[in-house]
Design an enzyme around this catalytic site. Sequence first.
Site, mmCIF file in Angstrom:
data_model
loop_
_atom_site.group_PDB
_atom_site.id
_atom_site.type_symbol
_atom_site.label_atom_id
_atom_site.label_comp_id
_atom_site.label_asym_id
_atom_site.label_seq_id
_atom_site.Cartn_x
_atom_site.Cartn_y
_atom_site.Cartn_z
ATOM 1 N N GLU A 47 0.832 -1.200 0.000
ATOM 2 C CA GLU A 47 0.000 0.000 0.000
ATOM 3 C C GLU A 47 0.872 1.258 0.000
ATOM 4 O O GLU A 47 0.599 2.227 -0.716
ATOM 5 C CB GLU A 47 -0.903 -0.011 1.238
ATOM 6 C CG GLU A 47 -1.684 1.262 1.457
ATOM 7 C CD GLU A 47 -2.029 1.462 2.924
ATOM 8 O OE1 GLU A 47 -2.301 2.619 3.301
ATOM 9 O OE2 GLU A 47 -2.011 0.474 3.687
ATOM 10 N N ASP A 51 0.706 3.882 -3.176
ATOM 11 C CA ASP A 51 0.309 5.277 -3.007
ATOM 12 C C ASP A 51 1.230 6.198 -3.797
ATOM 13 O O ASP A 51 0.776 7.158 -4.431
ATOM 14 C CB ASP A 51 0.339 5.626 -1.517
ATOM 15 C CG ASP A 51 0.017 7.081 -1.249
ATOM 16 O OD1 ASP A 51 -1.111 7.503 -1.532
ATOM 17 O OD2 ASP A 51 0.905 7.804 -0.748
ATOM 18 N N GLU A 123 -4.468 0.444 -3.605
ATOM 19 C CA GLU A 123 -3.091 0.938 -3.705
ATOM 20 C C GLU A 123 -2.104 -0.226 -3.693
ATOM 21 O O GLU A 123 -1.087 -0.194 -4.401
ATOM 22 C CB GLU A 123 -2.807 1.903 -2.563
ATOM 23 C CG GLU A 123 -3.552 3.221 -2.692
ATOM 24 C CD GLU A 123 -3.303 4.172 -1.550
ATOM 25 O OE1 GLU A 123 -3.515 5.375 -1.730
ATOM 26 O OE2 GLU A 123 -2.890 3.710 -0.454
#
Length: 230
Positions: A47, A51, A123
């Site tokens: 994640e 991002d 993400e």
Amino acid sequence: MEKNDPVAALEARIDYSFKRRALIEEALTHSSAGHGRAGALTNERLEFLGDRVLGLVVSEHLYARHPSEAEHGLAPRLNALVNRGACARAAERADIGAALVLSKAEAQAGGRKKEAILADACEAVIAALYLDGGFEESKRFIMHFWADEFDAVAKAPKDPKTALQEFAAAMKREGPRYDVISRTGPDHAPVFVIDAVVEGFDPARGEGGSKREAEQAAAAALLKAAGFYG
């Protein structure tokens, strides 16, 4: 595709087959599935990477799509496209929730539809695509599943006060504040003059027959001066 294989079904939906299946499995594993076990793989690290990949792809797209806008005009759009809500909606379009690995309790609590869980997983999937297939595969995923989001921010929002609030937040500036400069005219037909103020920018003035109308005009004027409108 094996029967009842949620990962394979997701691969079909996103039109990509992972060479390293462990990557997509990790991307789909929520922290609840680790049950607190030390070293248990979850999607949190992916994640973090996803991002950053998302931010780069979206920034590149906005830079190309809005060639006349300054940084001040691009920043609020970027913020609207990479926030939790946008990521969760993209996850819903790809039906990532159906493939998530959750604890029994989290699944029973509706975890497959929770915005935070979907956003984080989306993400993580972006990061898995980046690591397995390269930047272009992650970009292809984003451009497809964010298409509606890109269209939604193509034009400046209709509500200038809301847009200015988001603008100030995206730029990490104090405000907006609305200062009444004057009120003239009779009670049945007043004229308000109001300044919109955001830290680091020159105040912008608006006029209207009500405070709200003048505030909207002032907000629009400040956004235009900052390069977000027009």
